[in-house]
Design a protein around this motif. Structure first.
Motif, PDB file in Angstrom:
ATOM      1  N   HIS A 155       6.035  -2.380 -12.668  1.00 28.62           N
ATOM      2  CA  HIS A 155       6.551  -1.019 -12.499  1.00 28.62           C
ATOM      3  C   HIS A 155       7.935  -0.887 -13.136  1.00 28.62           C
ATOM      4  O   HIS A 155       8.229   0.115 -13.799  1.00 28.62           O
ATOM      5  CB  HIS A 155       6.603  -0.666 -11.009  1.00 28.62           C
TER       6      HIS A 155
ATOM      7  N   SER B 193       0.826  -1.213   0.000  1.00 29.20           N
ATOM      8  CA  SER B 193       0.000   0.000   0.000  1.00 29.20           C
ATOM      9  C   SER B 193       0.860   1.264   0.000  1.00 29.20           C
ATOM     10  O   SER B 193       0.447   2.291  -0.523  1.00 29.20           O
ATOM     11  CB  SER B 193      -0.955   0.006   1.191  1.00 29.20           C
TER      12      SER B 193
ATOM     13  N   PRO C  26       0.338   2.807  -4.013  1.00 26.27           N
ATOM     14  CA  PRO C  26      -0.942   3.222  -3.421  1.00 26.27           C
ATOM     15  C   PRO C  26      -2.104   3.236  -4.417  1.00 26.27           C
ATOM     16  O   PRO C  26      -3.205   2.836  -4.075  1.00 26.27           O
ATOM     17  CB  PRO C  26      -0.671   4.631  -2.898  1.00 26.27           C
ATOM     18  N   SER C  27      -1.858   3.666  -5.641  1.00 29.07           N
ATOM     19  CA  SER C  27      -2.961   3.741  -6.602  1.00 29.07           C
ATOM     20  C   SER C  27      -3.346   2.367  -7.129  1.00 29.07           C
ATOM     21  O   SER C  27      -4.456   2.172  -7.596  1.00 29.07           O
ATOM     22  CB  SER C  27      -2.569   4.639  -7.778  1.00 29.07           C
ATOM     23  N   GLN C  28      -2.436   1.417  -7.057  1.00 30.57           N
ATOM     24  CA  GLN C  28      -2.701   0.085  -7.605  1.00 30.57           C
ATOM     25  C   GLN C  28      -3.229  -0.888  -6.555  1.00 30.57           C
ATOM     26  O   GLN C  28      -3.657  -1.969  -6.887  1.00 30.57           O
ATOM     27  CB  GLN C  28      -1.420  -0.490  -8.213  1.00 30.57           C
ATOM     28  N   SER C  29      -3.171  -0.517  -5.299  1.00 33.07           N
ATOM     29  CA  SER C  29      -3.569  -1.470  -4.260  1.00 33.07           C
ATOM     30  C   SER C  29      -4.972  -1.195  -3.726  1.00 33.07           C
ATOM     31  O   SER C  29      -5.294  -1.574  -2.625  1.00 33.07           O
ATOM     32  CB  SER C  29      -2.559  -1.453  -3.109  1.00 33.07           C
ATOM     33  N   GLN C  30      -5.792  -0.487  -4.519  1.00 32.03           N
ATOM     34  CA  GLN C  30      -7.170  -0.232  -4.108  1.00 32.03           C
ATOM     35  C   GLN C  30      -7.959  -1.538  -4.172  1.00 32.03           C
ATOM     36  O   GLN C  30      -7.828  -2.295  -5.124  1.00 32.03           O
ATOM     37  CB  GLN C  30      -7.829   0.803  -5.041  1.00 32.03           C
TER      38      GLN C  30
END
Length: 185
Positions: A89, A54, A58-62
């Motif tokens: 990435h 996270s 952060p944007s990918q772990s929603q």
């Protein structure tokens, strides 16, 4: 009391705090994991990798809205998810670097083309300068011949001077001043 006397719960908490405070990254965690069996076992805690996941993505772990994909995510260990996202990435970053290199190469190519155009322009301008200098030299001879016509000379020399002056179709003095000005510029 030595470090080996601390219980696993305290070590796990230290690792979690390090990950949460950004003092411990995934590389550090991997390095710790190869130092001892105990730290290897502790570094596999899913809560630790969830924090790193996270924090670093952060944007990918929603969490997704569908229940089947969230069940699949729960079955996959956060360390595996981290590894997958890290590899993606890394590929994206390599592509971005390649794009930057391609753009720089395109700018270099455009500059080379512009340089070639400027060199061609300079060559053409040099040729024009040589032609103007040659014409200036010819006009100087015509002017001297014109002046010589006004002064007494033997008839043979006078005939050659007259021929030079008659071949010139432009007013010598004005063209001379024009060419001198052009060469100065």
């Amino acid at each position: 009391m030595s470090a080996s006397d601390l219980p696993d719960e305290l070590w796990a908490r230290v690792l979690e705090l390090g990950a949460a405070s950004s003092a411990l990254g995934f590389r550090d965690l991997c390095c710790l994991a190869i130092t001892s069996r105990r730290l290897h076992r502790l570094s596999l805690h899913s809560s630790l990798w969830s924090v790193l996941l996270s924090r670093d993505f952060p944007s990918q772990s929603q969490p997704s809205s569908s229940s089947s994909s969230s069940q699949q995510q729960q079955q996959v260990h956060p360390k595996s998810q981290y590894k997958t996202k890290f590899e993606r990435h890394k590929v994206r970053m390599a592509e971005a670097r390649r794009r930057v290199v391609f753009e720089a190469e395109a700018r270099v190519l455009a500059c080379r083309r512009r340089l070639a155009e400027l060199e061609e322009s300079m060559r053409a301008e040099g040729d024009r300068m040589k032609a103007a200098a040659q014409e200036l030299d010819n006009l100087e001879r015509v002017r001297r011949a014109s002046v010589a016509l006004n002064v007494w000379q033997p008839q043979v020399v006078r005939g050659r001077q007259k021929q030079l002056v008659q071949q010139c179709t432009v007013h010598v003095d004005s063209r001379l001043s024009d060419l001198n000005m052009e060469l100065k510029v």
